[in-house]
Design a protein around this motif. Structure first.
Motif, PDB file in Angstrom:
ATOM      1  N   THR B  13       0.664   2.882   8.694  1.00  0.00           N
ATOM      2  CA  THR B  13       1.921   3.300   8.116  1.00  0.00           C
ATOM      3  C   THR B  13       1.690   4.296   6.999  1.00  0.00           C
ATOM      4  O   THR B  13       0.569   4.466   6.507  1.00  0.00           O
ATOM      5  CB  THR B  13       2.700   2.068   7.603  1.00  0.00           C
ATOM      6  OG1 THR B  13       4.011   2.470   7.209  1.00  0.00           O
ATOM      7  CG2 THR B  13       1.985   1.446   6.411  1.00  0.00           C
ATOM      8  N   GLN B  14       2.745   4.949   6.598  1.00  0.00           N
ATOM      9  CA  GLN B  14       2.671   5.939   5.533  1.00  0.00           C
ATOM     10  C   GLN B  14       2.866   5.288   4.167  1.00  0.00           C
ATOM     11  O   GLN B  14       3.532   4.251   4.037  1.00  0.00           O
ATOM     12  CB  GLN B  14       3.764   7.001   5.732  1.00  0.00           C
ATOM     13  CG  GLN B  14       3.650   7.794   7.016  1.00  0.00           C
ATOM     14  CD  GLN B  14       2.509   8.787   6.980  1.00  0.00           C
ATOM     15  OE1 GLN B  14       2.130   9.284   5.917  1.00  0.00           O
ATOM     16  NE2 GLN B  14       1.942   9.084   8.141  1.00  0.00           N
ATOM     17  N   ASN B  17       6.160   3.237   2.468  1.00  0.00           N
ATOM     18  CA  ASN B  17       6.939   2.424   3.416  1.00  0.00           C
ATOM     19  C   ASN B  17       6.892   0.946   3.041  1.00  0.00           C
ATOM     20  O   ASN B  17       6.044   0.502   2.259  1.00  0.00           O
ATOM     21  CB  ASN B  17       6.394   2.606   4.831  1.00  0.00           C
ATOM     22  CG  ASN B  17       6.798   3.925   5.438  1.00  0.00           C
ATOM     23  OD1 ASN B  17       7.642   4.632   4.901  1.00  0.00           O
ATOM     24  ND2 ASN B  17       6.179   4.275   6.558  1.00  0.00           N
ATOM     25  N   LYS B  19       6.614  -2.889   4.828  1.00  0.00           N
ATOM     26  CA  LYS B  19       6.199  -3.521   6.078  1.00  0.00           C
ATOM     27  C   LYS B  19       6.070  -5.033   5.898  1.00  0.00           C
ATOM     28  O   LYS B  19       5.877  -5.515   4.772  1.00  0.00           O
ATOM     29  CB  LYS B  19       4.850  -2.974   6.556  1.00  0.00           C
ATOM     30  CG  LYS B  19       4.890  -1.535   7.030  1.00  0.00           C
ATOM     31  CD  LYS B  19       5.712  -1.396   8.304  1.00  0.00           C
ATOM     32  CE  LYS B  19       5.775   0.052   8.750  1.00  0.00           C
ATOM     33  NZ  LYS B  19       6.690   0.219   9.909  1.00  0.00           N
TER      34      LYS B  19
END
Lengths: 111, 113
Positions: B13-14, B17, B19
């Motif tokens: 993921t960036q 973000n 999660k």
């Protein structure tokens, strides 16, 4: 701060050789465990020792808890490629009953 | 049957973000844990729940929030992900909070780009 030091950090040997890895501390613990972790998986318990001087055997693996319950050793006889993995020691007696973990010994057995 | 399961296995993921990682155990254990294993393989306890009650809350950024909807589940939500959050996260369970033996899930490898 209670610390567990494992040595060596890394060991690479040929199949059939014997080896010993160590788990040491300046603190006394109520128990000590050895786990093996294979790549891509979580640690799996191998043994728990609770009595000073206790020796336990698991096939070719021999585990010993030091008399003063401050250290432990794991000896492998005639190592096999299947023994490859990260060996972690963990001691009981932390606050809130949490385990105190060593940094592990990465063991590679070459065929 | 898998004793302790985690999803997802891999998470890329960036930065920035949010999660979540989910964990479930079918062993009937009362206590569950989240650990972080860094690149040097050191296992660090993050949280522990006993019967849905938080009992261990180590020094972890408050971007990390565990949640235990029932004693068989312990999820980990991470807000505003940072590069340094990249690691393998392990869920584990034990019969109760005094039990020595812990059963680990397969881990979730989180990579933050």
């Amino acid at each position: 701060t209670q610390l567990l030091e494992q040595s060596p950090q890394f060991l690479s040997i040929q199949e059939g050789e014997n080896l010993t890895v160590y788990c040491n501390s300046s603190s006394v613990f109520s128990s000590l465990q050895w786990y093996r972790q294979e790549p891509g998986e979580g640690p799996v318990l191998l043994v728990t020792v609770v009595t000073g001087g206790e020796v336990k055997k698991l096939k070719r693996l021999t585990f010993q808890f030091g008399d003063a319950r401050k250290d432990s050793s794991l000896h492998i006889t005639a190592a096999q490629p299947g023994d490859t993995g990260l060996y972690l020691c963990a001691a009981g007696g932390g606050s809130n009953y949490q385990l105190i973990w060593g940094a592990g010994t990465k063991l590679i057995i070459k065929p | 049957d898998t004793a302790v399961s985690q999803t997802p296995k891999y998470l890329v993921t960036q930065m920035g973000n949010d999660k979540s990682i989910k964990c479930e155990q079918n062993l009937g254990h009362d206590t569950m844990y989240w650990y972080k294993q860094d690149s040097k393989k050191f296992l660090k306890i993050m949280f522990s729940y006993n019967n849905k009650e938080l009992i261990i809350n180590e020094t972890v950024p408050n971007r990390f929030s565990p949640k235990s909807p029932d004693k068989a589940h312990l999820n980990l939500h991470i807000n505003s992900l940072e590069l340094g959050d990249s690691a393998v996260y392990f869920c584990a369970s034990s019969q109760d909070f005094r039990a020595l033996r812990q059963f680990f899930g397969p881990g979730t490898r989180l990579t933050v780009l």
